[in-house]
Design a protein around this motif. Structure first.
Motif, PDB file in Angstrom:
ATOM      1  N   MET A   1     -12.055   3.803   7.190  1.00  0.00           N
ATOM      2  CA  MET A   1     -11.891   2.368   7.249  1.00  0.00           C
ATOM      3  C   MET A   1     -13.150   1.707   7.785  1.00  0.00           C
ATOM      4  O   MET A   1     -13.567   0.674   7.296  1.00  0.00           O
ATOM      5  CB  MET A   1     -10.666   2.041   8.093  1.00  0.00           C
ATOM      6  CG  MET A   1     -10.388   0.580   8.226  1.00  0.00           C
ATOM      7  SD  MET A   1      -9.975  -0.104   6.615  1.00  0.00           S
ATOM      8  CE  MET A   1      -9.873  -1.786   7.003  1.00  0.00           C
ATOM      9  N   PRO A  29      -8.649  -4.960  10.568  1.00  0.00           N
ATOM     10  CA  PRO A  29      -7.843  -3.894   9.981  1.00  0.00           C
ATOM     11  C   PRO A  29      -6.419  -3.858  10.552  1.00  0.00           C
ATOM     12  O   PRO A  29      -6.219  -4.018  11.752  1.00  0.00           O
ATOM     13  CB  PRO A  29      -8.598  -2.627  10.364  1.00  0.00           C
ATOM     14  CG  PRO A  29      -9.992  -3.078  10.617  1.00  0.00           C
ATOM     15  CD  PRO A  29      -9.877  -4.460  11.166  1.00  0.00           C
ATOM     16  N   MET A  30      -5.465  -3.690   9.663  1.00  0.00           N
ATOM     17  CA  MET A  30      -4.053  -3.606  10.045  1.00  0.00           C
ATOM     18  C   MET A  30      -3.464  -2.334   9.461  1.00  0.00           C
ATOM     19  O   MET A  30      -3.720  -2.004   8.304  1.00  0.00           O
ATOM     20  CB  MET A  30      -3.278  -4.811   9.500  1.00  0.00           C
ATOM     21  CG  MET A  30      -3.710  -6.131  10.077  1.00  0.00           C
ATOM     22  SD  MET A  30      -2.894  -7.506   9.264  1.00  0.00           S
ATOM     23  CE  MET A  30      -3.763  -7.510   7.694  1.00  0.00           C
ATOM     24  N   TRP A  31      -2.700  -1.626  10.235  1.00  0.00           N
ATOM     25  CA  TRP A  31      -2.027  -0.410   9.794  1.00  0.00           C
ATOM     26  C   TRP A  31      -0.811  -0.807   8.976  1.00  0.00           C
ATOM     27  O   TRP A  31       0.108  -1.445   9.472  1.00  0.00           O
ATOM     28  CB  TRP A  31      -1.646   0.408  11.015  1.00  0.00           C
ATOM     29  CG  TRP A  31      -0.765   1.588  10.762  1.00  0.00           C
ATOM     30  CD1 TRP A  31       0.495   1.764  11.237  1.00  0.00           C
ATOM     31  CD2 TRP A  31      -1.074   2.753  10.015  1.00  0.00           C
ATOM     32  NE1 TRP A  31       0.992   2.966  10.828  1.00  0.00           N
ATOM     33  CE2 TRP A  31       0.048   3.592  10.060  1.00  0.00           C
ATOM     34  CE3 TRP A  31      -2.172   3.164   9.284  1.00  0.00           C
ATOM     35  CZ2 TRP A  31       0.091   4.824   9.430  1.00  0.00           C
ATOM     36  CZ3 TRP A  31      -2.133   4.389   8.652  1.00  0.00           C
ATOM     37  CH2 TRP A  31      -1.020   5.203   8.725  1.00  0.00           C
ATOM     38  N   LEU A  32      -0.804  -0.457   7.690  1.00  0.00           N
ATOM     39  CA  LEU A  32       0.310  -0.767   6.792  1.00  0.00           C
ATOM     40  C   LEU A  32       0.684   0.487   6.005  1.00  0.00           C
ATOM     41  O   LEU A  32       0.318   0.634   4.846  1.00  0.00           O
ATOM     42  CB  LEU A  32      -0.094  -1.876   5.803  1.00  0.00           C
ATOM     43  CG  LEU A  32      -0.409  -3.238   6.386  1.00  0.00           C
ATOM     44  CD1 LEU A  32      -0.978  -4.150   5.314  1.00  0.00           C
ATOM     45  CD2 LEU A  32       0.839  -3.845   6.976  1.00  0.00           C
ATOM     46  N   PRO A  33       1.402   1.403   6.617  1.00  0.00           N
ATOM     47  CA  PRO A  33       1.749   2.636   5.893  1.00  0.00           C
ATOM     48  C   PRO A  33       2.569   2.330   4.637  1.00  0.00           C
ATOM     49  O   PRO A  33       3.372   1.414   4.624  1.00  0.00           O
ATOM     50  CB  PRO A  33       2.562   3.429   6.912  1.00  0.00           C
ATOM     51  CG  PRO A  33       3.016   2.445   7.926  1.00  0.00           C
ATOM     52  CD  PRO A  33       2.033   1.324   7.926  1.00  0.00           C
ATOM     53  N   ASP A  34       2.326   3.100   3.610  1.00  0.00           N
ATOM     54  CA  ASP A  34       3.031   2.927   2.343  1.00  0.00           C
ATOM     55  C   ASP A  34       4.444   3.490   2.483  1.00  0.00           C
ATOM     56  O   ASP A  34       4.630   4.692   2.615  1.00  0.00           O
ATOM     57  CB  ASP A  34       2.267   3.653   1.239  1.00  0.00           C
ATOM     58  CG  ASP A  34       2.809   3.379  -0.138  1.00  0.00           C
ATOM     59  OD1 ASP A  34       3.980   2.964  -0.251  1.00  0.00           O
ATOM     60  OD2 ASP A  34       2.076   3.572  -1.111  1.00  0.00           O
ATOM     61  N   SER A  38       4.722   7.326   2.017  1.00  0.00           N
ATOM     62  CA  SER A  38       4.361   7.733   3.380  1.00  0.00           C
ATOM     63  C   SER A  38       2.872   8.009   3.556  1.00  0.00           C
ATOM     64  O   SER A  38       2.472   8.618   4.530  1.00  0.00           O
ATOM     65  CB  SER A  38       5.152   8.966   3.817  1.00  0.00           C
ATOM     66  OG  SER A  38       6.524   8.664   3.824  1.00  0.00           O
ATOM     67  N   HIS A  39       2.058   7.586   2.607  1.00  0.00           N
ATOM     68  CA  HIS A  39       0.611   7.732   2.736  1.00  0.00           C
ATOM     69  C   HIS A  39       0.074   6.684   3.699  1.00  0.00           C
ATOM     70  O   HIS A  39       0.570   5.558   3.749  1.00  0.00           O
ATOM     71  CB  HIS A  39      -0.088   7.577   1.380  1.00  0.00           C
ATOM     72  CG  HIS A  39       0.128   8.728   0.473  1.00  0.00           C
ATOM     73  ND1 HIS A  39       0.426   8.577  -0.846  1.00  0.00           N
ATOM     74  CD2 HIS A  39       0.075  10.064   0.689  1.00  0.00           C
ATOM     75  CE1 HIS A  39       0.565   9.751  -1.414  1.00  0.00           C
ATOM     76  NE2 HIS A  39       0.361  10.673  -0.494  1.00  0.00           N
ATOM     77  N   PRO A  40      -0.961   7.047   4.459  1.00  0.00           N
ATOM     78  CA  PRO A  40      -1.555   6.058   5.357  1.00  0.00           C
ATOM     79  C   PRO A  40      -2.239   4.957   4.554  1.00  0.00           C
ATOM     80  O   PRO A  40      -2.773   5.207   3.469  1.00  0.00           O
ATOM     81  CB  PRO A  40      -2.576   6.865   6.160  1.00  0.00           C
ATOM     82  CG  PRO A  40      -2.836   8.087   5.367  1.00  0.00           C
ATOM     83  CD  PRO A  40      -1.618   8.338   4.544  1.00  0.00           C
ATOM     84  N   ARG A  41      -2.195   3.748   5.072  1.00  0.00           N
ATOM     85  CA  ARG A  41      -2.825   2.631   4.367  1.00  0.00           C
ATOM     86  C   ARG A  41      -3.235   1.587   5.405  1.00  0.00           C
ATOM     87  O   ARG A  41      -2.498   1.301   6.336  1.00  0.00           O
ATOM     88  CB  ARG A  41      -1.844   2.028   3.370  1.00  0.00           C
ATOM     89  CG  ARG A  41      -2.397   0.842   2.606  1.00  0.00           C
ATOM     90  CD  ARG A  41      -1.428   0.348   1.559  1.00  0.00           C
ATOM     91  NE  ARG A  41      -0.194  -0.117   2.185  1.00  0.00           N
ATOM     92  CZ  ARG A  41       0.836  -0.599   1.512  1.00  0.00           C
ATOM     93  NH1 ARG A  41       0.808  -0.682   0.206  1.00  0.00           N
ATOM     94  NH2 ARG A  41       1.925  -1.000   2.145  1.00  0.00           N
ATOM     95  N   TYR A  42      -4.414   1.047   5.214  1.00  0.00           N
ATOM     96  CA  TYR A  42      -4.918  -0.041   6.045  1.00  0.00           C
ATOM     97  C   TYR A  42      -5.265  -1.207   5.139  1.00  0.00           C
ATOM     98  O   TYR A  42      -5.568  -1.017   3.967  1.00  0.00           O
ATOM     99  CB  TYR A  42      -6.183   0.370   6.810  1.00  0.00           C
ATOM    100  CG  TYR A  42      -5.948   1.378   7.893  1.00  0.00           C
ATOM    101  CD1 TYR A  42      -5.680   0.969   9.191  1.00  0.00           C
ATOM    102  CD2 TYR A  42      -5.993   2.739   7.629  1.00  0.00           C
ATOM    103  CE1 TYR A  42      -5.471   1.891  10.203  1.00  0.00           C
ATOM    104  CE2 TYR A  42      -5.782   3.663   8.626  1.00  0.00           C
ATOM    105  CZ  TYR A  42      -5.523   3.238   9.909  1.00  0.00           C
ATOM    106  OH  TYR A  42      -5.307   4.142  10.900  1.00  0.00           O
TER     107      TYR A  42
END
Length: 55
Positions: A1, A29-34, A38-42
């Protein structure tokens, strides 16, 4: 990121036939998991102005 954020914030300047200027980070940046995979996403928001040539 951190790499992506750095690249975006320094993209001002001439890029081929397009000029990018006034690059500003609107939201950090904001943590927005899918939730579906369940994949990590920012995500983060950037505002910029660009001027190019007519197609």
């Amino acid at each position: 990121m951190a790499d992506v954020r750095g690249y975006v914030l320094v993209m001002a300047g001439k890029r081929g036939d397009t000029t990018v200027y006034d690059v500003e980070e609107v939201s950090g940046p904001m943590w927005l998991p899918d939730s579906a995979t369940s994949h990590p996403r920012y995500a983060f928001a950037v505002e910029f102005s660009a001027r190019g040539s007519a197609l």
